[in-house]
Design a protein around this motif. Sequence first.
Motif, PDB file in Angstrom:
ATOM      1  N   UNK A  44       0.779  -1.019   0.054  1.00 47.01           N
ATOM      2  CA  UNK A  44       0.113   0.000  -0.016  1.00 47.01           C
ATOM      3  C   UNK A  44       0.887   1.105  -0.068  1.00 47.01           C
ATOM      4  N   UNK A  45       2.116   1.137   0.173  1.00 49.42           N
ATOM      5  CA  UNK A  45       3.026   2.420   0.209  1.00 49.42           C
ATOM      6  C   UNK A  45       3.082   3.151  -1.255  1.00 49.42           C
ATOM      7  N   UNK A  46       3.123   4.363  -1.274  1.00 51.68           N
ATOM      8  CA  UNK A  46       3.271   4.971  -2.579  1.00 51.68           C
ATOM      9  C   UNK A  46       4.671   4.817  -3.386  1.00 51.68           C
ATOM     10  N   UNK A  47       4.676   4.911  -4.511  1.00 52.60           N
ATOM     11  CA  UNK A  47       5.976   4.619  -5.385  1.00 52.60           C
ATOM     12  C   UNK A  47       6.739   5.752  -5.374  1.00 52.60           C
ATOM     13  N   UNK A  48       8.007   5.648  -5.613  1.00 53.53           N
ATOM     14  CA  UNK A  48       8.981   6.936  -5.691  1.00 53.53           C
ATOM     15  C   UNK A  48       8.684   7.945  -6.654  1.00 53.53           C
ATOM     16  N   UNK A  49       7.921   7.300  -7.787  1.00 51.93           N
ATOM     17  CA  UNK A  49       7.567   8.300  -8.640  1.00 51.93           C
ATOM     18  C   UNK A  49       6.562   9.513  -8.364  1.00 51.93           C
ATOM     19  N   UNK A  50       5.575   8.861  -7.701  1.00 51.64           N
ATOM     20  CA  UNK A  50       4.337   9.687  -6.896  1.00 51.64           C
ATOM     21  C   UNK A  50       4.986  10.661  -5.866  1.00 51.64           C
ATOM     22  N   UNK A  51       6.029  10.222  -5.087  1.00 50.17           N
ATOM     23  CA  UNK A  51       6.684  10.906  -4.098  1.00 50.17           C
ATOM     24  C   UNK A  51       7.368  12.201  -4.725  1.00 50.17           C
ATOM     25  N   UNK A  52       7.928  11.892  -5.756  1.00 52.31           N
ATOM     26  CA  UNK A  52       8.733  12.822  -6.333  1.00 52.31           C
ATOM     27  C   UNK A  52       7.929  13.845  -7.103  1.00 52.31           C
TER      28      UNK A  52
END
Length: 448
Positions: A44-52
């Motif tokens: 369920x954790x967000x991917x690095x792409x969405x974080x950036x």
Amino acid sequence: MSKRGDNLSNKNKRGSRRAATERSASGKSKKSSSKKKTTLKREGAPSPFWKWTKRFAVFGGVAALLGTVFLAFAVGFAARELPSFFQLKASQAGQTILVRARDGSEIVEIGPSFGEWLEFQDIPENMRNAMVAVEDKRFYSHYGVDPIRTTGAVVEGFTGARSRVGGTSTITQQLARNLFLSSNRTFDRKAREAILAMALEWKFSKEQILELYLNKVYFGGGAYGVDSASRKFFSHPGKTLSVAEASIIAGLVKAPSRYSPTADVQAAVDRAAVVLRLMKEQEYITSDQASVDVDAVQLKQQAGQNSVRYFTDYVLPQLDIILPETNAPLEVWTTLDVGMQRAATAAVASNSPDGAQGALVSLDRDGAILALVGGTDYVESNFNRATDAMRQPGSSWKLFVYLAALEAGYTPEDKVVDTPVTIDGWSPRNSNGRNVGETSLRTSFAFS
């Protein structure tokens, strides 16, 4: 006793083993449950792409907010420093330039020509509409800078639809440039132009901005303002401009010398037709008004001008390179020889067949221009053929080749060899297609 004790001991051992097994199973179950929870949490954790993406969005929003605040302060400060409307009305655009020949004699004095100042309500409506239609169709809806026009120009620049980003200046930006800035195409100047344009919109009404613009914009031939242009081109005040005359004047702003009706009537008529079409598309005029015959417009007869204007047209733009921005009167000393210019003008006129044009440039040994003629009649055509025409030099280069040989020590009797030659894939040929082999410099020059 012994057997019973052994049985109890065995039961206790089996009980202990069962308890241990249950504890072990319970532990495995807990570990398994913990692993599942951990696995579910990771899924369920967000991917690095969405974080950036989120970070960029936040940073972009903050940067946009800070930029907006900075722009508001810059525009507000500029608006506070702007002169009043009446001060801007009193200031004159342009400067007087006195051009002298190498002997100090006056060649020509070039300066602004101002007509009567026309109040907004005195400027013909067709003149106002023609200028808005051709120069800035969203003039009444933007705040100094047209975001649609600017975005379109940038997109065209990135996609290669146009060779450079340009043509984005609104009427307000043009006014800001005419009043306070130079015409240098630099990012810094464009940024200042945009801020000053928004400041003008902040401080003045649309009617005041258009009044200032139409009374100060340059229409060519030294004419600044609608009234001056009307008197220069049509011999009557600007208050009585017709639709056709207004379309001709409005068309001049883009390129005053190219579309001047005194220099190229057909170019002026073609440009006026574009203005009329735009006025019709924007519903300023009817189809009947758009089909007006601009050829029937009576132009003011112009007296012939000396060919020295070809020279001054070439020289004066170079002042922007060697001088800082200034509106002060200038006195410009040039290398032109008046006697040689007079002889060059006569030579071009006498050697150009009827209906043809000619050009001549005479240079000193150090490259100074002594005479320059760009055509047979400056009024008939101010296109400078001496500096702007793209033509093959032909045999005229041979003079420089033989002169270089003589300066290098060759004599007329020295031998040269005429053989085929190829330079970077280019193979020049004689007009008769033959080569003569060894020959003297004198004979070679005689037959060139």
